[in-house]
Every structure is written in C-alpha cells, then in structure tokens.
Design an enzyme around this catalytic site. Structure first.
Site: not given
Ligand code: NAP
Length: 338
Positions: A104, A148, A171
C-alpha cells in the site's frame, strides 16, 4: 502465515511501471467487443440479443487506469497546496500484514500520495493504539487512516476503527460509513466492493434493472457489494450458506458476484449465458494454484465477461484505497460532497 494469507500476498496488486496508467481502459476487457469498448451493456441492448463470447476482465489494467486517475487528482490537489497523506498503522509482526502495508505504501508513492507509516509492537495497549489513531485523526496533513487488520489478539479492532474520524476512514469500515452506505448517503465505501463496482462499470453492463446475485454476506465484501449494487438500481439477491437453491439463484442473475472463500463453489454450468461474473474469492485449489469461488473454465464459456483469479478483483482493492484517500483529501478541501 496461513495458506490463505500467502495466497492473498501473491494476489495483491503491485504498482506497475510508471506508464501503466496510460493504458486505455478500452483494452481492459481482453478481446473487447464493441459493446465493451463503447460502454454499452448487453442488458441495455436486450439480453436475448446477446451472444455470450466469454472474455476475461483484466483487473490489473483497470487498476492501473484507476491509479492514473488518482495520480492526476493528487497533482491537482498539489497545485492547490495540498499534499495528500495516508497514515498506515501496523501492529505486531505478522508477515502477511507487513507485506500488505508495504504494498500500500509503494502504491501511494507511485501516485504521489505521502504515506506516514506507524509501526507498533503487538504488546501495545488498546489505549495507546486508540490514542495514536485519535492523534492522526486530528492532524490536518493526514487525510486518510488505515489500520491494518487483523490486529494481534487482545486488541479490539472495532474500538480502534471507531476512533478513526469517519471522513478519514479510507477502508470504509467505520460504523458511520457503513450506516451511510445503508442509508444511501455519501460517505467512504469499502475498497474491495468499490473495486467490484468499478470492474462492472468497465464491462459496460447496465446495472439499473439487472438481476444481481451476490454470493456471500460478509460485512467486508458481500453486504457492501449488495448495497452498492442496490444503489445502482440492480435487483439484488444475497445468497449465503443457508440459501436453499444456490444454483437457481445464480442461474437467474445477469450479474454474479462471488465472495465466499470456497474454491469452485459457483459451478460454471449455473452461469446464465451472457451474465457478467465477478469473482472476489481467493483460494488455493487442489492443484496448489490460486483460484476463485467460481469454476472458471466452464463459466468462461457461458459468461459475457468474467474476472480471473488472480488478476481480477485483487488488484482493484489497493487502487480503490488510493482513490478513497484522494477523495478524502478533496472532501476536506470542499472539492466534493461525496
Ligand atoms: P467470509 O467473511 O468468510 O464470508 C464468506 C461468506 O460466504 C459468508 O457470508 C458465508 O455464508 C458464505 N458462504 C460460505 N460457504 C458458502 C456456501 N457453501 N454457499 C453459500 N455461501 C457460502 O469471507 P469474506 O471476507 O467475505 O471473503 C470472501 C472471499 O473473498 C475470500 O476468499 C477472501 O479471501 C476474498 N477476498 C478477496 C479480496 C480481494 O481483494 N480480492 C478482499 C477481501 C476478501 P454465511 O454468512 O451463511 O456463513
């Protein structure tokens, strides 16, 4: 590392060379027919007219195009003095998570997004982790925050996600953003479901009025995909492990999205001729190779378009994370409402 995690590593999109983004979207459907190239859906032209030809959708190419769009938007923001920043928070030393975060960050660098990496020991307490996320939330130079997942045992992921300001939740997992999706209100949407919709758009299929079957009802994939399809006026059936006649539900659908994590669960012979099939699943087949939830070869013979595994949905997830990050920055600047 589990097999699934390993499979996902292999499947993740790595930013391509600098000119990837210049690839024309018109070529994203390999061997694209005029319908694909012109953005006309088979459904728009009338299902009975359509002759299924079986073409794969090149997720890597679409993802490269998305990154190209993001790069341009980042450059426009830079002209206005805004340096788009994505903060990543990695807790513990899970090798798969380290690779995901590294990918990422590299993807950010490729499009000009500044990534601010935070690495914490697995022993970090819940309070310290939440404090860090809150602090990042207050920073004007941080437009997106990515924690994460999964977090190491003992940490409450839900509480950490709730500490992210919803407008920085790239997200799309904050309950407020989930609620906004349910309510049909503007908000950040989860990345993989967004990638699914983008791939469908690339095929030119008309979602309005189409019958869509989503196989899988997880909070991360199935449910948001179903809501996004509903938002686009598809008639959506959500299937799951207790669905009585899965083959029948899939067989009636113009659009099939499979997200179960069960290799080959969706039989190729179930696919309605001319349907568009998006396979989100990442599995390892009996031959040890990566495969999706759909029996690919027989489905390819019936589907108008189908995503391969690997190389379909996987590359889109990181691309849509970048898109969400730049959207968050644009929204902070009042450049966009949604
Ligand atoms: P999940 O949380 O395990 O959910 C799986 C869903 O599939 C559940 O709703 C389950 O139904 C349903 N299901 C399982 N067996 C079924 C069966 N025999 N018939 C019908 N439905 C069945 O998984 P997920 O997080 O949604 O992920 C799904 C797949 O997508 C996995 O392979 C994952 O690795 C992959 N994935 C890929 C990406 C990407 O970037 N490409 C991103 C995320 C996930 P119940 O609810 O009834 O149990």
């Amino acid at each position: 590392m589990t097999h699934l995690a390993l499979a996902f590593l292999l499947f993740l999109d790595l930013p391509g060379d600098a000119d990837d983004h210049s690839v024309s979207l018109a070529h994203a459907c390999t061997g694209g027919t005029p319908a694909c190239l012109a953005g006309e859906g088979f459904y728009k032209r009338g299902r009975t007219e359509y002759s299924p030809v079986g073409q794969t959708i090149d997720g890597k190419m679409v993802a490269a195009a998305v990154r190209g769009e993001v790069r341009e938007r980042v450059a426009r923001l830079a002209e206005r003095g805004v340096d788009v920043g994505l903060a990543t928070v990695l807790v513990g030393d899970d090798p798969a998570s380290q690779v995901y975060v590294g990918n990422k960050q590299r993807a950010c660098a490729e499009v000009g997004i500044r990534s601010l990496g935070h690495r914490l020991e697995a022993s970090v307490g819940q309070a310290a982790l939440v404090d860090l996320v809150r602090e990042l939330g207050r920073r004007a130079d941080v437009h997106g925050i990515l924690v994460q997942l999964p977090l190491p045992a003992g940490l409450d992921a839900r509480a950490v996600i709730e500490a992210i300001p919803p407008e920085k939740d790239v997200d799309g997992l904050h309950p407020l953003n989930q609620g906004r999706l349910l309510a049909g209100e503007p908000g950040l949407r989860p990345c993989t479901p967004l990638g699914v919709i983008r791939l469908l758009d690339e095929t030119g299929v008309t979602l309005k009025g189409a019958r869509a079957a989503v196989v899988g009802r997880s909070v991360l994939v199935g449910k948001p995909v179903a809501l996004l399809l509903l938002e686009r006026h598809a008639t959506v059936t959500i299937c799951h492990s207790r669905t009585a006649d899965l083959g029948g539900e899939v067989g009636r659908a113009d659009v099939v999205v499979a997200a179960t994590g069960q290799a080959g669960l969706v039989r190729g012979t179930w696919i309605r001729p001319g349907a568009v099939v998006i396979d989100v699943g990442i599995n390892r087949g009996p031959d040890g190779k990566l495969c999706g939830d759909v029996e690919f070869a027989p489905a390819l013979e019936r589907a108008a378009r189908i995503t391969p595994v690997p190389g379909g949905v996987g590359p889109m997830t990181v691309a849509m994370l970048l898109a969400n990050s730049v959207s968050a920055a644009e929204r902070a600047l009042g450049m966009r409402a949604a």
